[in-house]
Scaffold this active site. Sequence first.
Site, PDB file in Angstrom:
ATOM      1  N   GLU A 149      -8.060   4.142  -0.269  1.00  0.00           N
ATOM      2  CA  GLU A 149      -8.110   4.905   0.883  1.00  0.00           C
ATOM      3  C   GLU A 149      -8.649   6.121   0.946  1.00  0.00           C
ATOM      4  OE1 GLU A 149      -5.960   3.840   5.232  1.00  0.00           O
ATOM      5  OE2 GLU A 149      -5.509   1.929   3.032  1.00  0.00           O
TER       6      GLU A 149
ATOM      7  N   ASN B 104      -4.887   9.799   2.413  1.00  0.00           N
ATOM      8  CA  ASN B 104      -4.506  10.733   3.894  1.00  0.00           C
ATOM      9  C   ASN B 104      -5.987  11.802   4.294  1.00  0.00           C
ATOM     10  OD1 ASN B 104      -1.414   8.938   3.864  1.00  0.00           O
ATOM     11  ND2 ASN B 104      -3.481   8.878   6.161  1.00  0.00           N
TER      12      ASN B 104
ATOM     13  N   LYS C 143       0.450  -1.316   0.011  1.00  0.00           N
ATOM     14  CA  LYS C 143       0.034  -0.222   0.268  1.00  0.00           C
ATOM     15  C   LYS C 143       0.729   1.337  -0.237  1.00  0.00           C
ATOM     16  CE  LYS C 143      -2.177   1.737   3.742  1.00  0.00           C
ATOM     17  NZ  LYS C 143      -3.137   1.714   4.376  1.00  0.00           N
TER      18      LYS C 143
ATOM     19  N   ASP D 137      -3.105   5.162  -0.925  1.00  0.00           N
ATOM     20  CA  ASP D 137      -4.358   5.852   0.392  1.00  0.00           C
ATOM     21  C   ASP D 137      -3.789   7.825   0.336  1.00  0.00           C
ATOM     22  OD1 ASP D 137      -5.068   6.480   3.285  1.00  0.00           O
ATOM     23  OD2 ASP D 137      -3.574   6.027   3.481  1.00  0.00           O
TER      24      ASP D 137
ATOM     25  N   ASP E 255      -9.351   0.528  13.736  1.00  0.00           N
ATOM     26  CA  ASP E 255      -7.914   0.578  14.476  1.00  0.00           C
ATOM     27  C   ASP E 255      -8.770   0.454  15.770  1.00  0.00           C
ATOM     28  OD1 ASP E 255      -6.872   2.940  16.152  1.00  0.00           O
ATOM     29  OD2 ASP E 255      -5.354   3.498  13.883  1.00  0.00           O
TER      30      ASP E 255
ATOM     31  N   HIS F 176      -5.943  -1.502  11.052  1.00  0.00           N
ATOM     32  CA  HIS F 176      -4.742  -0.034  11.024  1.00  0.00           C
ATOM     33  C   HIS F 176      -3.943  -0.173  12.222  1.00  0.00           C
ATOM     34  CE1 HIS F 176      -3.809   3.748  11.518  1.00  0.00           C
ATOM     35  NE2 HIS F 176      -3.046   4.292  10.542  1.00  0.00           N
TER      36      HIS F 176
ATOM     37  N   LYS G 186       1.349   5.729  -0.007  1.00  0.00           N
ATOM     38  CA  LYS G 186       1.159   7.015   0.100  1.00  0.00           C
ATOM     39  C   LYS G 186       0.636   7.628  -1.041  1.00  0.00           C
ATOM     40  CE  LYS G 186       0.770   6.193   4.518  1.00  0.00           C
ATOM     41  NZ  LYS G 186      -1.265   5.972   5.393  1.00  0.00           N
TER      42      LYS G 186
ATOM     43  N   GLU H 245      -2.805  -5.030   8.404  1.00  0.00           N
ATOM     44  CA  GLU H 245      -1.661  -3.816   8.252  1.00  0.00           C
ATOM     45  C   GLU H 245      -0.727  -4.270   8.894  1.00  0.00           C
ATOM     46  OE1 GLU H 245      -1.793   0.556   6.714  1.00  0.00           O
ATOM     47  OE2 GLU H 245      -2.131   0.325   9.436  1.00  0.00           O
TER      48      GLU H 245
ATOM     49  N   GLU I 117      -9.712   3.934   9.193  1.00  0.00           N
ATOM     50  CA  GLU I 117      -9.209   3.361  10.428  1.00  0.00           C
ATOM     51  C   GLU I 117      -9.243   5.072  11.435  1.00  0.00           C
ATOM     52  OE1 GLU I 117      -4.975   6.195   9.284  1.00  0.00           O
ATOM     53  OE2 GLU I 117      -5.668   4.812   7.805  1.00  0.00           O
TER      54      GLU I 117
END
Length: 346
Positions: free
Chosen positions: A208, A184, A151, A182, A257, A284, A153, A304, A234
Amino acid sequence: MRVPMTTPHRTASGTVSESPLVLVDAITDEGVEGHGIVFTYTTAALKPTAELIQNLAALVEGEELAPAATFDRLSQRFRLLGTQGLVGMALAGIDMALWDALARVHGVSLVALLGGAGRPVQAYGAVGFDGEAESARIAEDWARRGFKGVKAKIGYATAAEDLAVIRALRRAVGPEVALMVDYNQSLTPAEAVERLRQIDGEGLTWIEEPTLAHDYQGHAHIAREIQTPIQCGENWWGVLDMRHAIEARASDYMMPDAMKIGGVTGWMRAAALGAAHGIRLSNHLWPEVSAQLLCATPTAHWLEYADWWNPVLREPLCVENGVACVAGVAGSGVEWNEEAVARFSA
């Protein structure tokens, strides 16, 4: 603790260079110890969180070792203040320590205590916001170590840059490795729909948090418009947040999470909710605890994996050829490397 990271982890929202941790010990009258970890994300929250957990000790000491009942009692006690943020983190840290202690009292693993069975759990490795060449290099290293998923970013200045990174990752790991990305929370819903349409055909396992974590309607809009599965969860605080997301159809997959969802107690309630709606759940962080929780989750998906906290653990989670194994683990598997604890104490 302030545990430095071997390699700073960059995201579209900032760089994580160390792990501010509060280590929680729950000790029974018979001397059995259970352990929990709270990750405060920022050192500004480190001391307040530790002090809050110490203040809550008086509400737990002398009580029966019954983690779910204790979690509910403490949650009710803080209903007016709310059980999100630092309060939620403190409650989850205590909850994880109590469940670990209970499993050790009975001489079993956490998953066995929960009625599940230990089994291999497929794990993916993380790639930071590192640009095309470096992201590809790190992804290739995860694949070389046997991980079946990676995964990365993303959320660069343009969709073209995102696309270039994704394609570099695919060239690096080959067609058999699952790729996730992801954002974010870096895009508005409108920006997300426009940008994600340009990467919709890249064969990603999921995309994500393209927009703000608690914008359930925004995520639902994105999920309707995009073919690639959307992943969220998460940053949800407690099972009620997850229920709201499900009602809004905010995402195709969900990844609680362990700390923010409410420790082991909160996770198991989230797992039941996910199973009732047929939603696949990943985790997460908290790989040691999460690997066991996924074994007790009917709709378990991916683990993860992160080694951020390994320096303070006596025996980090065993991962071989991209698969986590919890066989033979005592309790939650979390125990301290006391020399490292002394070295990194804040």
